[in-house]
Design a protein around this motif. Sequence first.
Motif, PDB file in Angstrom:
ATOM      1  N   ALA A  73       0.833  -1.203   0.000  1.00  0.00           N
ATOM      2  CA  ALA A  73       0.000   0.000   0.000  1.00  0.00           C
ATOM      3  C   ALA A  73       0.873   1.261   0.000  1.00  0.00           C
ATOM      4  CB  ALA A  73      -0.923  -0.004   1.217  1.00  0.00           C
ATOM      5  N   HIS A  74       1.946   1.231   0.796  1.00  0.00           N
ATOM      6  CA  HIS A  74       2.862   2.366   0.852  1.00  0.00           C
ATOM      7  C   HIS A  74       3.562   2.549  -0.487  1.00  0.00           C
ATOM      8  CE1 HIS A  74       6.787   4.313   1.638  1.00  0.00           C
ATOM      9  NE2 HIS A  74       6.125   5.014   2.534  1.00  0.00           N
ATOM     10  N   PHE A  75       3.990   1.431  -1.099  1.00  0.00           N
ATOM     11  CA  PHE A  75       4.676   1.506  -2.385  1.00  0.00           C
ATOM     12  C   PHE A  75       3.760   2.096  -3.450  1.00  0.00           C
ATOM     13  CE2 PHE A  75       5.616  -0.215  -6.565  1.00  0.00           C
ATOM     14  CZ  PHE A  75       6.973   0.064  -6.699  1.00  0.00           C
ATOM     15  N   ILE A  76       2.523   1.617  -3.508  1.00  0.00           N
ATOM     16  CA  ILE A  76       1.582   2.112  -4.518  1.00  0.00           C
ATOM     17  C   ILE A  76       1.339   3.604  -4.339  1.00  0.00           C
ATOM     18  CG2 ILE A  76      -0.824   1.998  -5.299  1.00  0.00           C
ATOM     19  CD1 ILE A  76      -0.698  -1.038  -4.580  1.00  0.00           C
ATOM     20  N   GLU A  77       1.087   3.999  -3.113  1.00  0.00           N
ATOM     21  CA  GLU A  77       0.791   5.409  -2.832  1.00  0.00           C
ATOM     22  C   GLU A  77       1.950   6.314  -3.248  1.00  0.00           C
ATOM     23  OE1 GLU A  77      -0.056   8.314   1.035  1.00  0.00           O
ATOM     24  OE2 GLU A  77      -0.039   6.140   1.271  1.00  0.00           O
ATOM     25  N   THR A  78       3.166   5.959  -2.827  1.00  0.00           N
ATOM     26  CA  THR A  78       4.321   6.815  -3.120  1.00  0.00           C
ATOM     27  C   THR A  78       4.707   6.760  -4.595  1.00  0.00           C
ATOM     28  OG1 THR A  78       5.825   5.025  -2.449  1.00  0.00           O
ATOM     29  CG2 THR A  78       5.241   6.655  -0.782  1.00  0.00           C
ATOM     30  N   THR A  79       4.570   5.574  -5.219  1.00  0.00           N
ATOM     31  CA  THR A  79       4.937   5.436  -6.624  1.00  0.00           C
ATOM     32  C   THR A  79       3.985   6.198  -7.526  1.00  0.00           C
ATOM     33  OG1 THR A  79       5.929   3.266  -6.213  1.00  0.00           O
ATOM     34  CG2 THR A  79       5.374   3.795  -8.493  1.00  0.00           C
ATOM     35  N   VAL A  80       2.688   6.069  -7.277  1.00  0.00           N
ATOM     36  CA  VAL A  80       1.695   6.791  -8.069  1.00  0.00           C
ATOM     37  C   VAL A  80       1.910   8.297  -7.937  1.00  0.00           C
ATOM     38  CG1 VAL A  80      -0.772   7.343  -8.241  1.00  0.00           C
ATOM     39  CG2 VAL A  80      -0.031   4.960  -8.085  1.00  0.00           C
ATOM     40  N   ALA A  81       2.170   8.759  -6.732  1.00  0.00           N
ATOM     41  CA  ALA A  81       2.406  10.193  -6.512  1.00  0.00           C
ATOM     42  C   ALA A  81       3.655  10.655  -7.252  1.00  0.00           C
ATOM     43  CB  ALA A  81       2.529  10.478  -5.019  1.00  0.00           C
ATOM     44  N   ARG A  82       4.717   9.823  -7.224  1.00  0.00           N
ATOM     45  CA  ARG A  82       5.958  10.203  -7.899  1.00  0.00           C
ATOM     46  C   ARG A  82       5.775  10.242  -9.419  1.00  0.00           C
ATOM     47  NH1 ARG A  82       8.971   6.460  -6.052  1.00  0.00           N
ATOM     48  NH2 ARG A  82       9.143   5.119  -7.882  1.00  0.00           N
ATOM     49  N   ILE A  83       5.052   9.263  -9.966  1.00  0.00           N
ATOM     50  CA  ILE A  83       4.807   9.239 -11.418  1.00  0.00           C
ATOM     51  C   ILE A  83       3.978  10.447 -11.835  1.00  0.00           C
ATOM     52  CG2 ILE A  83       3.637   7.995 -13.282  1.00  0.00           C
ATOM     53  CD1 ILE A  83       4.328   5.396 -11.740  1.00  0.00           C
ATOM     54  N   ARG A  84       2.975  10.743 -11.044  1.00  0.00           N
ATOM     55  CA  ARG A  84       2.106  11.891 -11.349  1.00  0.00           C
ATOM     56  C   ARG A  84       2.924  13.185 -11.380  1.00  0.00           C
ATOM     57  NH1 ARG A  84      -2.193  11.123  -7.588  1.00  0.00           N
ATOM     58  NH2 ARG A  84      -3.104   9.653  -9.080  1.00  0.00           N
TER      59      ARG A  84
END
Length: 523
Positions: free
Chosen positions: A201-212
């Motif tokens: 969950a932490h990985f998805i949240e931070t990765t999506v934010a970084r890609i955005r």
Amino acid sequence: MSTPTTSTIVILDFGSQYTQLIARRIREFNVFSVVLPCTTPLEKVLELQPKGIILSGGPSSVYDDAAPKADPAVLATGLPLLGICYGLQFMTHHLGGNVVPAPAREYGHAEVEVLQQSALFHGLPQTIDVWMSHGDHAETLAPGFQIIAQTKNAIAALANEDRRMWAVQFHPEVAHTRQGMELLKNFVVNICGAEQNWTPAHFIETTVARIREQVGPAGHAICALSGGVDSSVAAVLVSKAIGDRLTCVFVNNGVLRKDEFEKVQRTMREDLHLNLIAVDSSERFLSKLAGVTDPEKKRKIIGNEFIAVFDDESKKIFEAEKSAGEEIAWLVQGTLYPDVIESASVHGPSHVIKSHHNVGGLPEDMKLKLIEPLRDLFKDEVRRIGRDLDMPAEILERQPFPGPGLAVRILGEVSSDRVAILQEADAICTEEIKKAGLYRQLWQSFAVLLPVKTVGVMGDQRTYAYTCAIRAVESEDGMTADWAPLPYEVLRSISSRIVSEVHGINRVVYDITSKPPGTIEWE
């Protein structure tokens, strides 16, 4: 590699076959770990803001001129340090102790006696069973160090707790060391104080934010989609970040599995709702492969040709977006950590196992910038991310499939006829493995077409046809693997069906080689 948003443990790799296991064990504590070559400049290591550093094992002797070396300044950072096997010897050698060939080498199981309690052995019994693999040992300790454990033959563990340095001669990362996980947890969580918050969950949240943030509010991206777990999860992550501004391109390179071109298109569009362009370039690829037998050349040809095809398609997309006043700027790839590791080595290019066309194979003049959201993950971690993204099990449970496809499972020349033969044999292998309920238990299972013809008898007539090999392995992450002891009934069914149903094959053999010394793929 960017600075992570969670606690990090850095592992400096001195060439041990177990280094990746250290990283995996730490991640099982929900703590992020990263493996770097021991030659990585110290400032690059410190950019990751590590909570602690682990010095891995290695096959060399620290006193050899050719021994892999780290910057000795790593021993003066003040960060908690744990040396493992060669790492213990590196610490001893560079801090004023003496390392020499051991009078009694230790390989395999050994019994360690804990002489005094320390933070590293907290909560462990006084006697523990461990796995040893060393020919050198510390004869004289570096100043300030104490022996905290030993075997009957050698020093097993050292500590200088004032300087926050610990070292063990055995390998806590392997399953044969029974309390190894507890020891590593003592170092990572208790000594280093790493937070256990690196979750899917932490990985998805931070990765999506970084890609955005990377792509911006108006940027577009294209994704090289294969239909496998890696590229599919990468595409879904990017789609979650930028929505319809992602376009996926799926290329038929002529060496896909049976009916795969059609199946992947249905899955990507109907189940994942991705914007997909499918390109059939099978004849183009096969013409380039004609007459080529060297496996590395096959990989290079397929990688280069894929880039060329993808470049052609991206230009079409680019022109369409440009005419609409928008612009493609990003390329998404499903590169995984093992891809990166196997394409590099602490010992230099001569020790590279095999090239990966999605690691370092992109043209220098490429205008697109890279997004590789899975670059730091192992395969099972990617599957966990996919489950948290609610992706279909049919995709997440797919076994790994090499980028060059069946080309590296056809030994010798790749032709349309030989591809067709292997597609049928491979489909039978997969069907029988699934029917036996073994597919999810195996890391990979597949057929290989050998450039060997043998004499056979079918219907009282002599045949002279190809030999097919079956390969099935068990593994955690593909870095090491054991051959799977498939039941005889399953092997019999696979063999009978292939010989009976596939025209061109009259003999089936089973590969019982582990990795190492072999690789999972035959080429």
